[in-house]
Design a protein around this motif. Structure first.
Motif, PDB file in Angstrom:
ATOM      1  N   ASN A  19       0.808  -1.229   0.000  1.00  0.00           N
ATOM      2  CA  ASN A  19       0.000   0.000   0.000  1.00  0.00           C
ATOM      3  C   ASN A  19       0.839   1.278   0.000  1.00  0.00           C
ATOM      4  O   ASN A  19       0.292   2.356   0.140  1.00  0.00           O
ATOM      5  CB  ASN A  19      -0.981   0.000   1.177  1.00  0.00           C
ATOM      6  CG  ASN A  19      -0.285   0.050   2.526  1.00  0.00           C
ATOM      7  OD1 ASN A  19       0.932   0.185   2.610  1.00  0.00           O
ATOM      8  ND2 ASN A  19      -1.067  -0.046   3.593  1.00  0.00           N
ATOM      9  N   THR A  20       2.144   1.171  -0.108  1.00  0.00           N
ATOM     10  CA  THR A  20       3.114   2.280  -0.190  1.00  0.00           C
ATOM     11  C   THR A  20       3.442   2.911   1.157  1.00  0.00           C
ATOM     12  O   THR A  20       4.190   3.873   1.199  1.00  0.00           O
ATOM     13  CB  THR A  20       2.700   3.413  -1.183  1.00  0.00           C
ATOM     14  OG1 THR A  20       1.679   4.225  -0.601  1.00  0.00           O
ATOM     15  CG2 THR A  20       2.228   2.863  -2.506  1.00  0.00           C
ATOM     16  N   ARG A  50      -1.732   2.743  -5.616  1.00  0.00           N
ATOM     17  CA  ARG A  50      -1.304   4.138  -5.798  1.00  0.00           C
ATOM     18  C   ARG A  50      -0.991   4.765  -4.445  1.00  0.00           C
ATOM     19  O   ARG A  50      -0.033   5.509  -4.292  1.00  0.00           O
ATOM     20  CB  ARG A  50      -2.403   4.926  -6.503  1.00  0.00           C
ATOM     21  CG  ARG A  50      -2.012   6.361  -6.720  1.00  0.00           C
ATOM     22  CD  ARG A  50      -3.083   7.139  -7.444  1.00  0.00           C
ATOM     23  NE  ARG A  50      -2.970   8.539  -7.077  1.00  0.00           N
ATOM     24  CZ  ARG A  50      -3.911   9.439  -7.249  1.00  0.00           C
ATOM     25  NH1 ARG A  50      -5.047   9.090  -7.786  1.00  0.00           N
ATOM     26  NH2 ARG A  50      -3.729  10.677  -6.888  1.00  0.00           N
ATOM     27  N   SER A  51      -1.791   4.487  -3.447  1.00  0.00           N
ATOM     28  CA  SER A  51      -1.555   5.010  -2.098  1.00  0.00           C
ATOM     29  C   SER A  51      -2.435   4.216  -1.148  1.00  0.00           C
ATOM     30  O   SER A  51      -3.340   3.498  -1.587  1.00  0.00           O
ATOM     31  CB  SER A  51      -1.916   6.492  -2.015  1.00  0.00           C
ATOM     32  OG  SER A  51      -3.299   6.653  -1.777  1.00  0.00           O
ATOM     33  N   PRO A  52      -2.207   4.362   0.164  1.00  0.00           N
ATOM     34  CA  PRO A  52      -3.097   3.684   1.102  1.00  0.00           C
ATOM     35  C   PRO A  52      -4.543   4.167   0.990  1.00  0.00           C
ATOM     36  O   PRO A  52      -5.461   3.468   1.393  1.00  0.00           O
ATOM     37  CB  PRO A  52      -2.511   4.054   2.475  1.00  0.00           C
ATOM     38  CG  PRO A  52      -1.099   4.409   2.205  1.00  0.00           C
ATOM     39  CD  PRO A  52      -1.090   5.046   0.840  1.00  0.00           C
ATOM     40  N   SER A  53      -4.736   5.388   0.450  1.00  0.00           N
ATOM     41  CA  SER A  53      -6.087   5.939   0.324  1.00  0.00           C
ATOM     42  C   SER A  53      -6.886   5.294  -0.789  1.00  0.00           C
ATOM     43  O   SER A  53      -8.102   5.439  -0.831  1.00  0.00           O
ATOM     44  CB  SER A  53      -6.026   7.444   0.009  1.00  0.00           C
ATOM     45  OG  SER A  53      -5.244   8.135   0.916  1.00  0.00           O
ATOM     46  N   HIS A  54      -6.195   4.659  -1.719  1.00  0.00           N
ATOM     47  CA  HIS A  54      -6.861   4.177  -2.922  1.00  0.00           C
ATOM     48  C   HIS A  54      -7.052   2.662  -2.887  1.00  0.00           C
ATOM     49  O   HIS A  54      -6.231   1.935  -2.329  1.00  0.00           O
ATOM     50  CB  HIS A  54      -6.052   4.562  -4.162  1.00  0.00           C
ATOM     51  CG  HIS A  54      -6.020   6.040  -4.407  1.00  0.00           C
ATOM     52  ND1 HIS A  54      -5.156   6.865  -3.725  1.00  0.00           N
ATOM     53  CD2 HIS A  54      -6.749   6.832  -5.224  1.00  0.00           C
ATOM     54  CE1 HIS A  54      -5.360   8.118  -4.129  1.00  0.00           C
ATOM     55  NE2 HIS A  54      -6.312   8.120  -5.034  1.00  0.00           N
TER      56      HIS A  54
END
Lengths: 342, 92
Positions: free
Chosen positions: B34-35, B65-69
């Motif tokens: 998750n980066t 792409r990011s933990p948010s996505h």
């Protein structure tokens, strides 16, 4: 939907909202059927309409719930179109709400209002634009946060995991000073017409002010910004930083007189916001021991000029501007939404 | 006077959990990174342990792409195709 009790007095009613955990820690304005209806009418909405969704949280924001929270925040009905547009921005996939809303970093959701509605509603873009004292700024930002808490499930300790949070989480709304802007305002830069009104939502860490009273040209002034932006404690040092810069009167005057464009400012900052790998390693912001060559190996913290948002607000006197470090361009993007005005 | 509830209850959705394998030996492991800082290091270490102790077959690591996505549909399809089980999620 509602709970009836005939013998509430005003004080007990306010306490009842506290007891149920529906406030941000400050007293709210208890809604009535009349005030909710007037609030909805302020945006020409019916209560059942959907304003937005956060699919990963299973959350749907209805106009009715938004209006209830806006009344509680102390909004006037004509503020609701701004709140609606801000919440639509938070629900936009590019904003990626769940990350910045729940992160330990505890971001404030900043609402920047552009266009004629800002002047019509009296949203402060001048002295003390980030401070207290203006109803529109205080209550629009508060309505957004109450909606986040009550509707979008962003409660401290639950899906809001802020380690410290920041005071902007109570409320953070201001407008751009378009009248004394060195360049085109934010909404025009983003493709809207000057006569249109927009709100831009941006997830921000705590702001810090940048001071410089002696600079007579852009370079020394912007070096102060660059130094502030790439401090070793800033969260995204791996090249995907983003920041909002708010230029106040004296600094924006200096840049206007210099003839520099907004892009010139951004390009300078991208170039000068950098640290050596040795710096980063000494501060344990990169793993490993300092090696030969690290003292001259530069790491830039911004990937692209457009990761630096530039707006103008604040009083005309004083040598202050501000940086509002953001959440990193890969985690969230600021979103500009058109405000529906009649 | 009335109290008006300002809250919304999130929509519930039912999730069917994948059946748990009885034995990991020979199964293909997929990883979702998750980066978060060092999440790739931890997942690679975990993969090594699973190979050593349980004989799993290491597979691909997908980077979000990011933990948010969320994982993209394309990446999810690929993971389904090339993995028998997946390890995902590294927090702070």
């Amino acid at each position: 939907m509602s709970t009836s009790r005939d013998d509430y007095d005003a004080w007990e009613l306010i306490e009842a909202y506290f007891e149920r955990g529906w406030t941000d820690g400050l007293p709210v304005v208890p809604p009535t059927e009349k005030s909710i209806a007037l609030m909805l009418a302020g945006a020409g909405l019916a209560g059942h309409e959907t304003i937005g969704e956060i699919p990963e949280r299973g959350v749907v924001v209805s106009a009715e719930k938004l209006a209830i929270n806006a009344v509680m925040a102390g909004c006037r009905p004509d503020y609701l179109p701004v709140v609606v547009a801000a919440v639509r921005g938070l629900c936009h996939p590019h904003f990626a709400y769940h990350g910045p809303a729940s992160s330990t970093g505890g971001s404030a959701m900043v609402s920047i209002v552009n266009g004629p509605i800002a002047r019509r509603l009296g949203i402060n873009s001048g002295n003390n634009a980030f401070g207290q004292g203006t109803r529109a700024n205080a209550t629009i930002g508060r309505a957004v946060r109450l909606t986040m808490m009550n509707v979008m499930n962003t409660r401290p300790g639950f899906l809001d995991r802020a380690t410290l949070g920041n005071p902007g989480k109570y409320s953070f709304c201001f407008s751009e000073n378009e009248a004394q802007h060195p360049w085109e305002p934010l909404h025009v830069e983003r493709g809207h017409r000057p006569e249109q009104s927009t709100v831009t939502v941006y997830a921000s860490n705590s702001l810090y002010q940048v001071y410089n009273q002696l600079a007579a040209s852009p370079e020394p002034l912007l070096r102060c910004f660059a130094d502030a932006l790439c401090n070793l404690g800033t969260p995204n040092l791996r090249g995907f930083n983003q920041s909002l810069i708010v230029l106040a009167g004296e600094h924006s005057d200096l840049l206007r007189q210099s003839g520099w464009s907004k892009h010139d400012v951004r390009r300078f900052l991208v170039e000068h916001c950098r640290r050596t790998l040795a710096d980063l390693k000494r501060a344990a912001r990169r793993p490993g021991a300092v090696e030969p060559g690290d003292e001259s190996a530069w790491k830039h913290i911004f990937e692209r000029p457009e990761d630096i948002l530039i707006v103008c607000a604040g009083g005309q006197a004083g040598s202050w501007s501000a940086c509002l470090p953001g959440w990193g361009n890969k985690w969230t993007r600021s979103v500009t939404t058109l405000i529906a005005t009649s | 006077m009335k109290l008006f509830d300002p809250t919304t209850t999130p929509r519930e959705r039912s999730v069917v959990l994948a059946p748990r394998p009885r034995d990991l030996r020979g199964l293909r492991l997929g990883l979702v990174e998750n980066t978060k800082f060092n999440s790739d290091v931890i997942l690679n270490k975990l993969c090594e342990r699973l190979v050593d102790r349980y004989g799993v077959t290491p597979g691909r690591m997908i980077r979000k792409r990011s933990p948010s996505h969320a994982v993209t549909e394309e990446a999810a399809d690929e993971l389904r195709r090339i993995s028998d089980f997946i390890v995902s999620g590294v927090g702070d």
